[in-house]
Design a protein around this motif. Structure first.
Motif, PDB file in Angstrom:
ATOM      1  N   VAL A   1      -4.971  -2.338  -6.814  1.00  0.00           N
ATOM      2  CA  VAL A   1      -4.601  -1.093  -4.927  1.00  0.00           C
ATOM      3  C   VAL A   1      -6.700  -1.750  -4.837  1.00  0.00           C
ATOM      4  CG1 VAL A   1      -5.093   0.955  -3.651  1.00  0.00           C
ATOM      5  CG2 VAL A   1      -3.271   0.698  -5.300  1.00  0.00           C
TER       6      VAL A   1
ATOM      7  N   ALA B   1      -6.587   1.909   1.740  1.00  0.00           N
ATOM      8  CA  ALA B   1      -6.625   0.912   0.843  1.00  0.00           C
ATOM      9  C   ALA B   1      -6.048  -0.281   1.480  1.00  0.00           C
ATOM     10  CB  ALA B   1      -5.324   1.386  -0.416  1.00  0.00           C
TER      11      ALA B   1
ATOM     12  N   PHE C   1      -2.479  -3.442  -1.586  1.00  0.00           N
ATOM     13  CA  PHE C   1      -1.755  -2.578  -3.045  1.00  0.00           C
ATOM     14  C   PHE C   1      -0.292  -3.487  -3.431  1.00  0.00           C
ATOM     15  CE2 PHE C   1       1.405   1.812  -3.932  1.00  0.00           C
ATOM     16  CZ  PHE C   1       1.247   0.756  -5.157  1.00  0.00           C
TER      17      PHE C   1
ATOM     18  N   GLU D   1      -0.542   2.470  -9.764  1.00  0.00           N
ATOM     19  CA  GLU D   1      -1.091   1.511  -8.583  1.00  0.00           C
ATOM     20  C   GLU D   1      -1.109   2.682  -7.247  1.00  0.00           C
ATOM     21  OE1 GLU D   1      -3.694  -0.193  -8.756  1.00  0.00           O
ATOM     22  OE2 GLU D   1      -3.235  -0.398 -10.191  1.00  0.00           O
TER      23      GLU D   1
ATOM     24  N   THR E   1      -2.437  -1.440   5.643  1.00  0.00           N
ATOM     25  CA  THR E   1      -2.420  -1.902   4.436  1.00  0.00           C
ATOM     26  C   THR E   1      -1.352  -2.645   4.309  1.00  0.00           C
ATOM     27  OG1 THR E   1      -3.068   0.712   3.439  1.00  0.00           O
ATOM     28  CG2 THR E   1      -1.860  -0.794   2.189  1.00  0.00           C
TER      29      THR E   1
ATOM     30  N   PHE F   1      -3.740   5.041  -4.654  1.00  0.00           N
ATOM     31  CA  PHE F   1      -3.744   4.920  -3.920  1.00  0.00           C
ATOM     32  C   PHE F   1      -2.860   6.026  -2.912  1.00  0.00           C
ATOM     33  CE2 PHE F   1      -0.098   4.118   0.423  1.00  0.00           C
ATOM     34  CZ  PHE F   1      -1.184   3.728   0.862  1.00  0.00           C
TER      35      PHE F   1
ATOM     36  N   TYR G   1       1.110  -4.787   1.493  1.00  0.00           N
ATOM     37  CA  TYR G   1       1.690  -4.373   0.619  1.00  0.00           C
ATOM     38  C   TYR G   1       2.660  -5.445  -0.155  1.00  0.00           C
ATOM     39  CZ  TYR G   1       1.903   0.485   1.886  1.00  0.00           C
ATOM     40  OH  TYR G   1       1.214   1.273   2.764  1.00  0.00           O
TER      41      TYR G   1
END
Length: 366
Positions: free
Chosen positions: A69, A37, A40, A23, A56, A27, A58
């Motif tokens: 992602v 993106a 994630f 991933e 993003t 990304f 995470y």
């Protein structure tokens, strides 16, 4: 109990590593071509933990069987505002979309090559040598004393010639023995640095092959930095062949007979992360060369299987880009939902059946 906990942690660590590297490739490629993106994650389902930075989110989710992602605009159901359109998947050229899609597999291939190169360069490659590792006492097929034991060959002896022919490695020793069944030959060995000549009458096995009754010791062949690059290329060709055979085995009827319990399981079947972790642990005990080679092979396998032209795999997205390029028309991804669902269902069933065998009938090193 402690070993069980370590085993689970090891399996989770393998999942985390494999998913994260794949991933991360998607990304970084998306960021490089100016596409956002928005998520994630490692895992699926409800969130365990997450944090947001730079637009993003995470995090980690509970079902640790993969990860993703989320690329802005890649989901056909997602609404993208006009101001975000230039930074969405559909807002960039097909070549940039191709780069985003293939970068996940490229990350695994690059990492596999890096591991293979470092192992070859820093550790060398194990090779069988003409130095005797062990001497058998009896021939299994006949029960007779082995020629090597009768002649007085000992572990540590290095065979330098047989029948007057120089032997530089185990292959030459093995080929000479196999080609001279029943013959009496002179064997010159180095024992504690001193040459010693012994006379041996080779046995003849069923099938007509010669037999001496020794096993080779394992040495290491080391390479320079430049030679390691060439050897890594050879590794890629060899292991790619192994990956293609493994993918063939995944879709083979005999494999499903094993998974469904119709035929007896063999070691030539797929493994889940549970089986991979077990084998990796055993290989670590055999030596770091075998352990790292196994990890590199798994990375290569995941890279190639992700490129199969099946939605929703990366190869399926690449196929869609190719169709759009040829026809000049945009493919409605919503019409491919049934195909994607069927592919996911197939891999889910494959995973569950394989997991059952990994638990009830695990593959172990011989």
């Amino acid at each position: 109990m402690v070993s069980g906990v370590l085993y689970v942690l090891g399996a989770l660590g393998v999942v985390f590593f494999l998913v994260l590297t794949h991933e991360l490739g998607h990304f970084l490629a998306a960021r490089a071509v100016g596409v956002r993106a928005t998520e994630f994650f490692v895992g699926f389902g409800p969130r365990i933990w997450s944090t947001r930075k730079g637009g993003t989110e995470y995090g980690i989710k509970w079902i640790l069987v993969g990860g993703y992602v989320k690329i802005l605009g890649m989901n056909p159901e997602e609404e993208v505002s006009p101001e975000d359109w230039p930074h969405s998947y559909k807002g960039v050229s097909r070549w940039r979309r191709f780069w985003i899609i293939i970068s996940g597999s490229l990350a695994h291939v690059f990492l596999a090559l890096l591991i293979a190169f470092l192992v070859i360069w820093l550790m060398g490659i194990p090779v069988l040598t003409s130095t005797i590792g062990s001497v058998g006492e009896y021939i299994e097929e006949t029960g007779e004393e082995t020629p090597a034991h009768r002649a007085g060959l000992e572990p540590g002896d290095t065979i330098v010639s047989m029948g007057g022919r120089e032997t530089r490695d185990w292959e030459e020793v093995r080929d000479f023995i196999a080609a001279h069944p029943g013959q009496e030959v002179e064997v010159v060995v180095l024992r504690e640095g001193q040459p010693l000549t012994l006379t041996v009458r080779l046995a003849e096995l069923p099938g007509g092959r010669g037999f001496l009754g020794i096993s080779p010791s394992v040495g290491e062949r080391h390479y320079s930095f430049a030679a390691s690059l060439g050897e890594t290329g050879r590794w890629l060709l060899t292991y790619s062949g192994g990956v293609f055979y493994s993918i063939y085995r995944v879709f083979n009827l005999s494999t499903f007979k094993q998974l469904l319990g119709i035929s007896r399981p063999t070691e030539d079947r797929p493994m889940t992360v549970v089986g991979i972790t077990r084998v990796a642990g055993e290989l670590a005990g055999e030596g770091m060369y075998y352990f790292f080679n196994f990890i590199a092979f798994i990375l290569l396998f995941l890279a190639y299987i992700n490129l199969l032209p099946l939605p929703p795999l990366d190869g399926g997205h690449i196929l869609i880009l190719l169709v759009e390029k040829i026809t000049g028309k945009e493919v409605d991804l919503r019409k491919l939902y049934p195909v994607a669902a069927a592919v996911l269902a197939f891999f889910a069933v494959l995973f569950l059946l394989t997991l059952r065998l990994d638990i009830t009938n695990p593959i172990s090193l011989p």
